[in-house]
Design an enzyme around this catalytic site. Structure first.
Site, PDB file in Angstrom:
ATOM      1  N   TRP A 142     100.045 174.260 -45.948  1.00 30.79           N
ATOM      2  CA  TRP A 142     100.705 173.723 -47.145  1.00 30.79           C
ATOM      3  C   TRP A 142     101.796 174.739 -47.470  1.00 30.79           C
ATOM      4  O   TRP A 142     101.499 175.867 -47.853  1.00 30.79           O
ATOM      5  CB  TRP A 142      99.690 173.611 -48.274  1.00 30.79           C
ATOM      6  CG  TRP A 142     100.188 172.926 -49.506  1.00 30.79           C
ATOM      7  CD1 TRP A 142     100.244 171.575 -49.737  1.00 30.79           C
ATOM      8  CD2 TRP A 142     100.667 173.544 -50.697  1.00 30.79           C
ATOM      9  NE1 TRP A 142     100.740 171.338 -50.997  1.00 30.79           N
ATOM     10  CE2 TRP A 142     101.008 172.521 -51.603  1.00 30.79           C
ATOM     11  CE3 TRP A 142     100.862 174.880 -51.092  1.00 30.79           C
ATOM     12  CZ2 TRP A 142     101.519 172.784 -52.878  1.00 30.79           C
ATOM     13  CZ3 TRP A 142     101.373 175.139 -52.357  1.00 30.79           C
ATOM     14  CH2 TRP A 142     101.695 174.085 -53.226  1.00 30.79           C
ATOM     15  N   HIS A 165     109.644 163.075 -84.240  1.00 28.32           N
ATOM     16  CA  HIS A 165     110.259 164.401 -84.178  1.00 28.32           C
ATOM     17  C   HIS A 165     111.017 164.612 -82.870  1.00 28.32           C
ATOM     18  O   HIS A 165     111.297 165.741 -82.493  1.00 28.32           O
ATOM     19  CB  HIS A 165     109.186 165.480 -84.376  1.00 28.32           C
ATOM     20  CG  HIS A 165     108.482 165.352 -85.684  1.00 28.32           C
ATOM     21  ND1 HIS A 165     109.095 165.669 -86.877  1.00 28.32           N
ATOM     22  CD2 HIS A 165     107.255 164.893 -86.002  1.00 28.32           C
ATOM     23  CE1 HIS A 165     108.259 165.424 -87.874  1.00 28.32           C
ATOM     24  NE2 HIS A 165     107.134 164.947 -87.368  1.00 28.32           N
ATOM     25  N   CYS A 210      96.263 175.164 -47.723  1.00 30.35           N
ATOM     26  CA  CYS A 210      95.995 175.486 -46.313  1.00 30.35           C
ATOM     27  C   CYS A 210      94.508 175.486 -45.991  1.00 30.35           C
ATOM     28  O   CYS A 210      93.681 175.827 -46.830  1.00 30.35           O
ATOM     29  CB  CYS A 210      96.531 176.871 -45.983  1.00 30.35           C
ATOM     30  SG  CYS A 210      98.263 177.093 -46.334  1.00 30.35           S
ATOM     31  N   ARG A 241      92.479 168.457 -48.480  1.00 31.79           N
ATOM     32  CA  ARG A 241      92.995 169.554 -49.308  1.00 31.79           C
ATOM     33  C   ARG A 241      94.510 169.468 -49.490  1.00 31.79           C
ATOM     34  O   ARG A 241      95.059 170.150 -50.365  1.00 31.79           O
ATOM     35  CB  ARG A 241      92.665 170.893 -48.647  1.00 31.79           C
ATOM     36  CG  ARG A 241      91.189 171.185 -48.616  1.00 31.79           C
ATOM     37  CD  ARG A 241      90.873 172.264 -47.609  1.00 31.79           C
ATOM     38  NE  ARG A 241      91.392 173.557 -47.990  1.00 31.79           N
ATOM     39  CZ  ARG A 241      90.679 174.520 -48.559  1.00 31.79           C
ATOM     40  NH1 ARG A 241      89.415 174.319 -48.819  1.00 31.79           N
ATOM     41  NH2 ARG A 241      91.210 175.686 -48.851  1.00 31.79           N
ATOM     42  N   LYS A 278      94.465 169.948 -52.961  1.00 29.17           N
ATOM     43  CA  LYS A 278      93.234 169.757 -53.721  1.00 29.17           C
ATOM     44  C   LYS A 278      92.742 171.061 -54.333  1.00 29.17           C
ATOM     45  O   LYS A 278      92.327 171.092 -55.480  1.00 29.17           O
ATOM     46  CB  LYS A 278      92.168 169.169 -52.789  1.00 29.17           C
ATOM     47  CG  LYS A 278      90.843 168.869 -53.472  1.00 29.17           C
ATOM     48  CD  LYS A 278      90.991 167.735 -54.470  1.00 29.17           C
ATOM     49  CE  LYS A 278      89.758 167.472 -55.285  1.00 29.17           C
ATOM     50  NZ  LYS A 278      90.059 166.709 -56.503  1.00 29.17           N
ATOM     51  N   GLU A 317     101.156 162.194 -60.952  1.00 26.07           N
ATOM     52  CA  GLU A 317     100.843 162.829 -59.669  1.00 26.07           C
ATOM     53  C   GLU A 317     100.630 161.832 -58.540  1.00 26.07           C
ATOM     54  O   GLU A 317     100.942 162.135 -57.397  1.00 26.07           O
ATOM     55  CB  GLU A 317      99.673 163.812 -59.776  1.00 26.07           C
ATOM     56  CG  GLU A 317      98.341 163.218 -60.070  1.00 26.07           C
ATOM     57  CD  GLU A 317      97.237 164.269 -60.198  1.00 26.07           C
ATOM     58  OE1 GLU A 317      97.273 165.269 -59.490  1.00 26.07           O
ATOM     59  OE2 GLU A 317      96.333 164.056 -61.022  1.00 26.07           O
ATOM     60  N   LYS A 370      97.711 161.828 -64.418  1.00 26.23           N
ATOM     61  CA  LYS A 370      97.248 160.980 -63.300  1.00 26.23           C
ATOM     62  C   LYS A 370      98.396 160.105 -62.813  1.00 26.23           C
ATOM     63  O   LYS A 370      98.610 159.971 -61.623  1.00 26.23           O
ATOM     64  CB  LYS A 370      96.087 160.070 -63.723  1.00 26.23           C
ATOM     65  CG  LYS A 370      94.734 160.684 -63.886  1.00 26.23           C
ATOM     66  CD  LYS A 370      94.054 161.146 -62.629  1.00 26.23           C
ATOM     67  CE  LYS A 370      94.369 162.576 -62.345  1.00 26.23           C
ATOM     68  NZ  LYS A 370      93.464 163.564 -62.853  1.00 26.23           N
ATOM     69  N   GLU A 419      95.953 163.551 -69.964  1.00 31.40           N
ATOM     70  CA  GLU A 419      95.304 163.346 -68.666  1.00 31.40           C
ATOM     71  C   GLU A 419      95.797 162.033 -68.021  1.00 31.40           C
ATOM     72  O   GLU A 419      96.044 161.990 -66.819  1.00 31.40           O
ATOM     73  CB  GLU A 419      93.780 163.362 -68.866  1.00 31.40           C
ATOM     74  CG  GLU A 419      92.949 163.073 -67.642  1.00 31.40           C
ATOM     75  CD  GLU A 419      93.194 163.987 -66.455  1.00 31.40           C
ATOM     76  OE1 GLU A 419      93.863 165.032 -66.585  1.00 31.40           O
ATOM     77  OE2 GLU A 419      92.754 163.627 -65.350  1.00 31.40           O
ATOM     78  N   ASN A 429      95.673 181.765 -44.885  1.00 30.43           N
ATOM     79  CA  ASN A 429      95.816 181.083 -46.186  1.00 30.43           C
ATOM     80  C   ASN A 429      96.163 182.152 -47.217  1.00 30.43           C
ATOM     81  O   ASN A 429      95.567 183.230 -47.181  1.00 30.43           O
ATOM     82  CB  ASN A 429      94.500 180.461 -46.658  1.00 30.43           C
ATOM     83  CG  ASN A 429      94.064 179.307 -45.792  1.00 30.43           C
ATOM     84  OD1 ASN A 429      94.771 178.921 -44.885  1.00 30.43           O
ATOM     85  ND2 ASN A 429      92.899 178.775 -46.099  1.00 30.43           N
ATOM     86  N   GLY A 430      97.038 181.820 -48.156  1.00 28.70           N
ATOM     87  CA  GLY A 430      97.362 182.788 -49.210  1.00 28.70           C
ATOM     88  C   GLY A 430      98.835 183.155 -49.171  1.00 28.70           C
ATOM     89  O   GLY A 430      99.638 182.496 -48.492  1.00 28.70           O
TER      90      GLY A 430
HETATM   91  C1  F6R Z   1      94.967 166.789 -61.123  1.00 23.79           C
HETATM   92  C2  F6R Z   1      94.214 167.873 -60.531  1.00 23.79           C
HETATM   93  C3  F6R Z   1      94.666 169.259 -60.776  1.00 23.79           C
HETATM   94  C4  F6R Z   1      93.466 170.208 -60.866  1.00 23.79           C
HETATM   95  C5  F6R Z   1      93.953 171.665 -60.973  1.00 23.79           C
HETATM   96  C6  F6R Z   1      92.803 172.626 -61.169  1.00 23.79           C
HETATM   97  O1  F6R Z   1      94.398 165.564 -60.859  1.00 23.79           O
HETATM   98  O2  F6R Z   1      93.244 167.645 -59.842  1.00 23.79           O
HETATM   99  O3  F6R Z   1      95.474 169.353 -61.898  1.00 23.79           O
HETATM  100  O4  F6R Z   1      92.715 169.870 -61.988  1.00 23.79           O
HETATM  101  O5  F6R Z   1      94.637 172.000 -59.797  1.00 23.79           O
HETATM  102  O6  F6R Z   1      91.883 172.544 -60.133  1.00 23.79           O
HETATM  103  P1  F6R Z   1      90.398 173.010 -60.329  1.00 23.79           P
HETATM  104  O7  F6R Z   1      89.748 172.091 -61.297  1.00 23.79           O
HETATM  105  O8  F6R Z   1      89.799 172.927 -58.954  1.00 23.79           O
HETATM  106  O9  F6R Z   1      90.457 174.424 -60.840  1.00 23.79           O
END
Ligand code: F6R
Length: 609
Positions: free
Chosen positions: A75, A505, A2, A27, A604, A489, A486, A482, A100-101
């Site tokens: 959100w 395994h 949000c 965001r 974000k 997501e 990527k 990682e 927000n929250g």
């Molecule tokens: C994936 C991604 C998320 C963030 C996670 C933590 O691409 O961006 O997994 O890494 O939400 O966010 P931060 O780094 O802002 O604490």
């Protein structure tokens, strides 16, 4: 997640609110709305499910205007995405609120308010706040007193901004657990969850502290702490970063940010003056802390957690310090036993991730000798609340999928391993070698970016697939994790990462021609072991996509597709293989037509638990 924007001025503010919401779009959100008090002291409201553009369209067809207003991108947490659940929420045509929250005691408050005659029209937790605020102003409290009485009843996390038609020149706001900044103008004041929203109107900001309540009007600001006492909070000038929001010639922020990595990595390493890494780059007092550090505990979420997993290899190998790494949402609720003199390291692009922040806040004082954060956003909550801070210089990251923030975190960790290693007798030759590596890294990443077209060709094979397996060994295992994150997501293809030695395994049972298997295969000491694991995949009919060092001895053949990576020293391999996997997921998502920069359901900055 949000986003809040609010304004009170001597001029009409609807366009400022809309522009603020546009700037917060990165965001992640599912609905948007705004409320203004018009010049006849009536509350006017637009809110819609979907994009800010729906709000813009409504505003152009049926403009709502005023000098005081609040706006929001939502959100969904409580209640599905819908116009009814979108913010602002309204109580009896008098009070409007954005939030927000998450309010944890909303069910019990809802019952009380229902008994007091309030009608609920949404499924949100937020609606209890607006009715509570109404109840207190209706009982005769002024806006400040009503907000203080309201927040005293709330359990959970909130950043709030509210207006009252009886006080048409004021916005009252409060925060606890969710970020909120005041943007200070000349004859006007603003509020937002992120400075970027307000850089259109000011560069002067006050970061509200936990439990602060603020009353803003065009004429001024009054801030009160959690005890209700008036307080002064420092005002800071914020510069830079605005140009980062410009896409330039790129189709997506994610691609732009992938290509910005050589610069971001060089800028992050440049924090060490003349390339000489020592404790001082981690803040005042770091030298004393590092001299006593006997163990490191890393805590983070998502991609930042993966950076921590890579760092464990470096901290143990280079600095000789035992290191544990844990996701924040688990760490915060676990009874723990730490080594004596453990340094707590949190990692976060945004510096606002709720679980990581809670892990820091709820760590017992005797548990750690100090806390260090590696973050990309200055003045973020984690930076303000940690003893030591290292700010990566990735620049603003807008794509939801983290790219340049991750690789700059890796640079920060290499620098940490060097600084801690120096305290523990790391040889001068090895120090030199690491510093040269850090210096050469941007060039190696540039070379990696040159194979973009070959990666794009390879990506076509993934778009019809529903699953993918990523394999790595040693330090490349977190890089495989990682890569899988990527891919899942942004392209919505289910992807899992395994240490290649674990294949037999269990996961080998999944391997068939429909399961692409991506392998991270630099020329390291585990290469032969990895090759044997990949043979196990081949002999079961699996299709292999191998990101391999030029000299690793892989060749294209039926069922084996090789992507030749630049040759790199072992310590730099995790970074360049990451870049290649970022490009793979980008091209797969692009061809699948998903929303690369704003993948569904994701945000974000994850400021709720
Ligand atoms: C994936 C991604 C998320 C963030 C996670 C933590 O691409 O961006 O997994 O890494 O939400 O966010 P931060 O780094 O802002 O604490």
């Amino acid at each position: 997640m949000c986003g809040i924007v609010a304004a009170t001025a001597r001029r009409e503010v609807s366009e400022i609110l809309l522009e603020g919401l546009r700037r917060l779009e990165y965001r992640g959100y599912d609905s948007a709305g705004m409320a203004l008090i018009d010049n006849e002291q009536r509350l006017q409201l637009h809110k819609y499910q979907g994009k800010v553009s729906a709000l813009e369209e409504a505003q152009s067809l049926n403009p709502i205007l005023g000098c005081t207003g609040i706006a929001h991108t939502r959100w969904a947490t409580h209640g599905q995405p819908s116009a009814a659940n979108a913010h602002p929420h309204i109580s009896r045509q008098r009070i409007a609120i954005v939030h927000n929250g998450i309010i944890e005691n909303h069910a019990e408050l809802r019952e009380d308010l229902r008994e007091a005659g309030y009608e609920f029209v949404s499924a949100t937790d937020t609606e209890v706040i607006v009715h509570l605020l109404h109840r207190f102003v209706h009982e005769g409290k002024d806006l400040l007193g009503a907000m203080q009485a309201t927040v005293a009843r709330l359990e959970g996390a909130y950043a709030l901004a509210a207006t009252d038609v009886e006080h048409p020149d004021q916005v009252v706001a409060a925060r606890s657990g969710s970020p909120l900044v005041v943007g200070v103008g000349i004859g006007e004041n603003f509020l937002a969850s992120d400075t970027l929203a307000l850089r259109q109107v000011t560069d002067r900001f006050i970061y509200l502290e936990e439990a602060d309540v603020v009353v803003c009007s065009a004429a001024g600001l009054a801030i009160y702490d959690g005890a209700g006492e008036p307080v002064q909070r420092e005002m800071k000038r914020v510069s830079g970063d605005v140009e980062d929001a410009d896409l330039g010639d790129y189709e997506h922020y994610m691609l732009k940010e992938i290509y910005e990595q050589p610069h971001a990595l060089a800028a992050t390493f440049a924090k060490a003056s003349a390339g000489d890494v020592d404790a001082s780059v981690f803040g005042d007092g770091a030298a004393e802390v590092f001299a006593q550090t006997q163990a490191v505990q890393i805590v983070a979420c998502g991609t930042s957690y993966h950076a921590g997993l890579v760092a464990r290899y470096w901290l143990e190998d280079i600095a000789g310090v035992p290191c544990q790494v844990e996701v924040a949402s688990e760490f915060r609720y676990r009874k723990r036993v730490s080594h004596p003199n453990t340094l707590l390291v949190t990692v976060s692009q945004s510096g606002e991730t709720a679980d990581t922040l809670a892990a820091l806040r709820f760590a017992a004082p005797e548990e750690f000798i100090a806390s260090l954060v590696i973050a990309n956003v200055d003045n973020s909550s984690l930076v303000r609340e940690s003893d030591l801070a290292f700010l990566t210089r990735a620049g603003m990251e807008i794509g939801v999928a983290s790219t340049k923030a991750f690789t700059t975190q890796l640079v920060a960790f290499l620098m940490l391993a060097l600084a801690l290693g120096k305290e523990r007798g790391l040889s001068v030759e090895r120090q030199q070698c690491l510093k040269e590596g850090l210096r050469d890294l941007p060039d190696l990443v540039k070379q990696t970016l040159k194979i973009d077209a070959a990666i794009e060709d390879m990506s076509a094979a993934f778009i019809q697939k529903h699953h993918a397996l990523f394999l790595g060994r040693g330090i490349q295992y977190p890089i495989a994790m990682e890569g899988a994150l990527k891919l899942k997501e942004i392209s919505y293809i289910h992807a899992e990462a395994y240490p290649a030695g674990e294949l037999k395994h269990g996961p080998l049972a999944l391997v068939d021609a429909d399961m692409p298997v991506v392998a991270v295969a630099p020329n390291d000491e585990l290469l032969d072991k990895l090759k044997s694991n990949l043979e196990e995949v081949r002999s079961r009919g699996g299709e292999l996509y191998v990101f391999a060092d030029k000299d690793a001895g892989f060749t294209d053949e039926p069922g084996v597709h090789v992507l030749a990576m630049p040759h790199a020293p072992e310590v730099l391999q995790p970074v360049i293989y990451t870049v290649a996997l970022q490009l793979l997921s980008y091209h797969v998502a692009l061809q699948k037509g998903t929303d690369v920069d704003k993948p569904r359901n994701l945000a974000k900055s994850v400021t709720v638990e």
